[in-house]
Scaffold this motif. Sequence first.
Motif, mmCIF file in Angstrom:
data_model
loop_
_atom_site.group_PDB
_atom_site.id
_atom_site.type_symbol
_atom_site.label_atom_id
_atom_site.label_comp_id
_atom_site.label_asym_id
_atom_site.label_seq_id
_atom_site.Cartn_x
_atom_site.Cartn_y
_atom_site.Cartn_z
ATOM 1 N N UNK A 9 0.837 -1.216 0.000
ATOM 2 C CA UNK A 9 0.000 0.000 0.000
ATOM 3 C C UNK A 9 0.864 1.256 0.000
ATOM 4 N N UNK A 10 0.304 2.331 -0.518
ATOM 5 C CA UNK A 10 1.010 3.610 -0.456
ATOM 6 C C UNK A 10 1.122 4.091 0.990
ATOM 7 N N UNK A 81 12.840 9.906 -0.895
ATOM 8 C CA UNK A 81 12.797 8.890 -1.947
ATOM 9 C C UNK A 81 11.487 8.909 -2.714
ATOM 10 N N UNK A 82 10.391 9.105 -2.007
ATOM 11 C CA UNK A 82 9.074 9.079 -2.639
ATOM 12 C C UNK A 82 8.470 10.476 -2.557
ATOM 13 N N UNK A 83 8.140 11.048 -3.716
ATOM 14 C CA UNK A 83 7.596 12.405 -3.687
ATOM 15 C C UNK A 83 6.137 12.380 -3.253
ATOM 16 N N UNK A 84 5.843 13.133 -2.213
ATOM 17 C CA UNK A 84 4.489 13.234 -1.688
ATOM 18 C C UNK A 84 4.043 14.681 -1.791
ATOM 19 N N UNK A 109 8.036 24.257 -6.248
ATOM 20 C CA UNK A 109 7.546 22.893 -6.385
ATOM 21 C C UNK A 109 8.516 21.985 -7.114
ATOM 22 N N UNK A 110 9.518 22.587 -7.744
ATOM 23 C CA UNK A 110 10.545 21.821 -8.448
ATOM 24 C C UNK A 110 11.883 21.909 -7.738
ATOM 25 N N UNK A 111 11.852 22.273 -6.480
ATOM 26 C CA UNK A 111 13.079 22.411 -5.691
ATOM 27 C C UNK A 111 13.902 21.127 -5.740
ATOM 28 N N UNK A 163 5.664 18.149 -9.865
ATOM 29 C CA UNK A 163 6.739 17.171 -9.676
ATOM 30 C C UNK A 163 6.234 15.737 -9.748
ATOM 31 N N UNK A 164 5.001 15.576 -10.214
ATOM 32 C CA UNK A 164 4.417 14.253 -10.427
ATOM 33 C C UNK A 164 4.494 13.376 -9.182
ATOM 34 N N UNK A 165 3.797 13.761 -8.123
ATOM 35 C CA UNK A 165 3.858 12.996 -6.869
ATOM 36 C C UNK A 165 3.264 11.606 -7.008
ATOM 37 N N UNK A 166 3.703 10.717 -6.150
ATOM 38 C CA UNK A 166 3.129 9.380 -6.088
ATOM 39 C C UNK A 166 1.887 9.356 -5.191
ATOM 40 N N UNK A 167 1.849 10.299 -4.263
ATOM 41 C CA UNK A 167 0.732 10.421 -3.331
ATOM 42 C C UNK A 167 0.449 11.906 -3.119
ATOM 43 N N UNK A 168 -0.817 12.286 -3.191
ATOM 44 C CA UNK A 168 -1.217 13.670 -2.968
ATOM 45 C C UNK A 168 -2.134 13.725 -1.754
#
Length: 227
Positions: A9-10, A81-84, A109-111, A163-168
């Motif tokens: 799970x995320x 590691x995982x962009x949230x 947001x692109x830091x 930044x194309x997050x995996x979880x928002x």
Amino acid sequence: MNNQENSVPDAEIENMTFSYSSLPVIDHMNFILNSGDYVILTGENGCGKSTFLKLLLGELIPRQGKIYLFGQTVSPAVFRRFYIGYVPQNSISKNQNFPATVGEIMWTGLYGKPYHKRKRRQSEEKICSALSELEMQDYLGRQIGELSGGQQQRIMLARALISMPQLLILDESTAGMDAHSLELFCQVLEKQNHENKLTILLVTHGNTEKFHGANRYVTIENGRMIE
């Protein structure tokens, strides 16, 4: 963005308990957020929604139980590691003199992303595309404090998405929003979840009818998740 299915799970909460001094807020809570879910989390004021998010984001430590993000115990390393993506309730409205333009806010947001010439052009195009989707492309040079609360929240959503997050995660981010901004906000969330398989956890205490496309509705009651 989730381009492939995850075997874990995320987010996963196991038997989590938390209290402020002697006041219990979260009581042996269990919760699973699967990849691609669009979850609406509701509950009365004071039920523990904000506390739950602070625990999930590592700002608080549970007194008991485990919290996992993408199969790993919550830690700074996980967030590297995982962009949230995270969109809070509008805080800019409390500081209308915040000295930044819409463009400057978007670049944050692109830091940490590479900015050599080619990448910078791609990033600029990505920023313009995200703003266009939320009808804010004409405000790139405007001071963020000059915008309405709804417009500011559209900017903050665009910022979280570039930044194309995996979880928002969204924390009461539509509170007090005007009707047009709310409609656009909800349309973009549905599109991101449906087309890009973005996992979304949206916390609200308001009307949930506008949030089309959500596949799960959960409530915090007496410190536990009810679905």
